[in-house]
Design a protein around this motif. Sequence first.
Motif, PDB file in Angstrom:
ATOM      1  N   THR A  87      38.495  34.914  32.644  1.00 19.92           N
ATOM      2  CA  THR A  87      38.618  36.046  33.571  1.00 19.92           C
ATOM      3  C   THR A  87      38.578  37.409  32.893  1.00 19.92           C
ATOM      4  O   THR A  87      38.424  38.420  33.569  1.00 19.92           O
ATOM      5  N   GLY A  88      38.754  37.453  31.582  1.00 24.84           N
ATOM      6  CA  GLY A  88      38.833  38.734  30.893  1.00 24.84           C
ATOM      7  C   GLY A  88      40.223  39.333  30.904  1.00 24.84           C
ATOM      8  O   GLY A  88      40.461  40.361  30.258  1.00 24.84           O
ATOM      9  N   LEU A  89      41.182  38.731  31.619  1.00 24.50           N
ATOM     10  CA  LEU A  89      42.541  39.257  31.681  1.00 24.50           C
ATOM     11  C   LEU A  89      43.297  38.917  30.401  1.00 24.50           C
ATOM     12  O   LEU A  89      43.196  37.805  29.881  1.00 24.50           O
ATOM     13  N   HIS A 129      44.907  46.027  36.326  1.00 20.39           N
ATOM     14  CA  HIS A 129      44.101  45.216  35.421  1.00 20.39           C
ATOM     15  C   HIS A 129      42.623  45.411  35.722  1.00 20.39           C
ATOM     16  O   HIS A 129      42.247  46.004  36.730  1.00 20.39           O
ATOM     17  N   ASP A 130      41.786  44.900  34.867  1.00 22.61           N
ATOM     18  CA  ASP A 130      40.361  45.181  34.931  1.00 22.61           C
ATOM     19  C   ASP A 130      39.691  44.289  35.973  1.00 22.61           C
ATOM     20  O   ASP A 130      39.155  43.236  35.644  1.00 22.61           O
ATOM     21  N   ALA A 131      39.716  44.721  37.214  1.00 22.87           N
ATOM     22  CA  ALA A 131      39.105  43.931  38.280  1.00 22.87           C
ATOM     23  C   ALA A 131      37.604  43.785  38.067  1.00 22.87           C
ATOM     24  O   ALA A 131      37.011  42.767  38.411  1.00 22.87           O
ATOM     25  N   GLY A 132      36.978  44.815  37.491  1.00 24.10           N
ATOM     26  CA  GLY A 132      35.555  44.736  37.210  1.00 24.10           C
ATOM     27  C   GLY A 132      35.236  43.625  36.230  1.00 24.10           C
ATOM     28  O   GLY A 132      34.244  42.913  36.367  1.00 24.10           O
ATOM     29  N   GLY A 186      33.021  36.093  36.854  1.00 25.40           N
ATOM     30  CA  GLY A 186      32.780  35.123  37.915  1.00 25.40           C
ATOM     31  C   GLY A 186      34.012  34.654  38.650  1.00 25.40           C
ATOM     32  O   GLY A 186      33.939  33.711  39.448  1.00 25.40           O
ATOM     33  N   ALA A 187      35.146  35.283  38.397  1.00 31.09           N
ATOM     34  CA  ALA A 187      36.369  34.921  39.124  1.00 31.09           C
ATOM     35  C   ALA A 187      36.484  35.785  40.370  1.00 31.09           C
ATOM     36  O   ALA A 187      35.830  36.817  40.491  1.00 31.09           O
TER      37      ALA A 187
END
Length: 230
Positions: free
Chosen positions: A70-72, A108-111, A117-118
Amino acid sequence: MQYQGHYKNAPKHYLAVDCVIFGYESYELKLLLHKRPIEPQIGGWSLMGGFCGEKEALETAANRVLRQSTGLKDIFLEQVQAFSVPDRDPAARVISVPFYALIRIDKHDAGKVDEMGATWCSLDEVPELIFDHSEIVEKAKERLQMKASLELVGKELLPDEFTLTQLRRLYEAIYQRELDPGNFRKKVLGLNVLERLNTKNTEESKKGAFNYRFRPNSDELNGHERIIKI
């Protein structure tokens, strides 16, 4: 060594982690999901999951899996419980230890999440999930509700200054039901964790509602009695 034979003959299992990420946005609780990229059930809606490495602690693996899918990152994760039904994964004997978190989506980074792809789904509109992931989500939600009943949550989810209505609506999102405003106010203020400010929020009513904030030592005061009866 004498114990080598005992370990060698023991059954072998896969150890996995799953991440249940709840997000708070616009007075609503959401769940982070993605499409499973591998068989079995490729393309099905899934929690973010993966196997624990040989030299990884479970917490480390959960943070890695969440970051990669997710990048989170820099998310505080708490363990739910082990899920070990032998046939929970049709491909192999997989024991999963899920972790959960509740975050404020706009912090958080929604982009980045979209790019990976989440997607965020309202808890009222969660699609059918693969394997036993629906059960995992329910257990994680129970843990979240229990935590919210034992300590006043909201410091990372609300603005620095907020009204009691805003705090109550957060709790209503967590519990998925309406709470009595007067009873909630009495219990929350009785904890002495919040301090009332001299400023008012006039968006909720013409008269305005006083703003509150967490006391500087609120972490020390928190968690000593039940807030909301479940």
